[in-house]
Design an enzyme around this catalytic site. Structure first.
Site, PDB file in Angstrom:
ATOM      1  CG  ASP A   1      -1.821  -1.133   1.352  1.00  0.00           C
ATOM      2  OD1 ASP A   1      -2.135  -1.720   0.306  1.00  0.00           O
ATOM      3  OD2 ASP A   1      -2.237  -1.453   2.482  1.00  0.00           O
ATOM      4  CE  LYS A   2       0.314   8.479  -1.440  1.00  0.00           C
ATOM      5  NZ  LYS A   2      -0.666   9.521  -1.740  1.00  0.00           N
TER       6      LYS A   2
END
Ligand code: URA
Length: 250
Positions: free
Chosen positions: A110-111
């Site tokens: 994920d970011k």
């Protein structure tokens, strides 16, 4: 570290693949006598290079490897993608030659997840690592917004019920826990979207920080600061290939 060509191919194609310049710029460079192969100036674009050939551009050794296996310490705030028109991606953290060679992230963080991300030009290796059949273990360090206890560990081990699937049994090792916050290591064998965050959510906890520490036999290199990378060592690559060559790694 050898920096020679690792595949037989046309010289102009190799130079474009290494992002030295566009096809026409490469032709001009060659005509100007700026490129040598094994010490000889080569002006012809359709000359071929062989594995092991050593190249220079403007008298400087050229790193001519087109096979890449990169261990990146992904920082938070960067997308796991090759390109994005608005946001920085993990490929933006590597020199242009890596993108030009087709180096791609293996799976996705994920970011807001940091830590170990493998990028490779070897599509077959990536496919094997991601195959749900192989159950490659991944270890994460998670910080959550409240306490964790032995019941959480037991629930992870039993296989948590999520809205659309039941997670495979996972290991939860609580490193410290207070009423406000806990830190734990989680080992999972799957890589579904937001898997670790969703597993904690199923136990009523929100993940406030997530960092991947390992992928199969690869571990995060403590000497790499967030945003830094290095090539895999020969031993790491051997171990990785061995891990994915097993029909169904445990
Ligand atoms: N699990 C998550 O929830 N996010 C990640 O980035 C990786 C695993």
């Amino acid at each position: 570290m050898p920096m020679c060509a690792d595949a037989a191919m046309r010289l102009d194609r190799l130079l474009t693949t290494l992002a030295v310049g566009s096809r026409s710029q490469v032709k001009t460079m060659l005509r100007a006598g700026r490129v040598t192969v094994n010490g000889q100036v080569v002006r012809s674009a359709d000359a071929h290079v062989q594995p092991g050939d050593r190249l220079t551009l403007d008298q400087q050794p050229l790193d001519a490897r087109t096979t890449r296996h990169v261990l990146l310490n992904k920082p938070c705030g960067v997308l796991t993608a090759a390109r994005d028109s608005k946001q920085p991606t993990v490929l933006d953290l590597l020199p242009p030659a890596y993108r030009a060679c087709g180096c791609m992230p293996v799976g996705r963080l994920d970011k807001d997840t940091s830590g170990l991300l493998l990028l490779t030009t070897d599509g077959e290796l990536a496919h094997r690592l991601l195959s749900p059949k192989r159950h490659v273990w991944k270890c994460y360090e998670a910080t959550v917004d409240g306490p964790l206890n032995a019941q959480d560990t037991a629930a992870f081990a039993a296989g948590l019920e999520l809205s659309d699937f039941t997670a495979l049994p996972a290991e939860l090792e609580i490193l410290r826990s207070s009423p406000q916050e806990a830190v734990a290591q989680v080992r999972v064998r799957e890589g579904k979207f937001h898997q670790v965050r969703r597993m904690f959510a199923a136990r009523g906890r929100t993940v406030t920080a997530l960092r991947r520490l390992s992928l199969g036999p690869l571990t995060l290199d403590a000497s790499l600061q967030p945003g830094e990378y290095r090539e895999l060592t020969a031993q790491e690559l051997t171990e990785l290939l061995a891990a994915v060559s097993k029909e169904d790694a445990e």
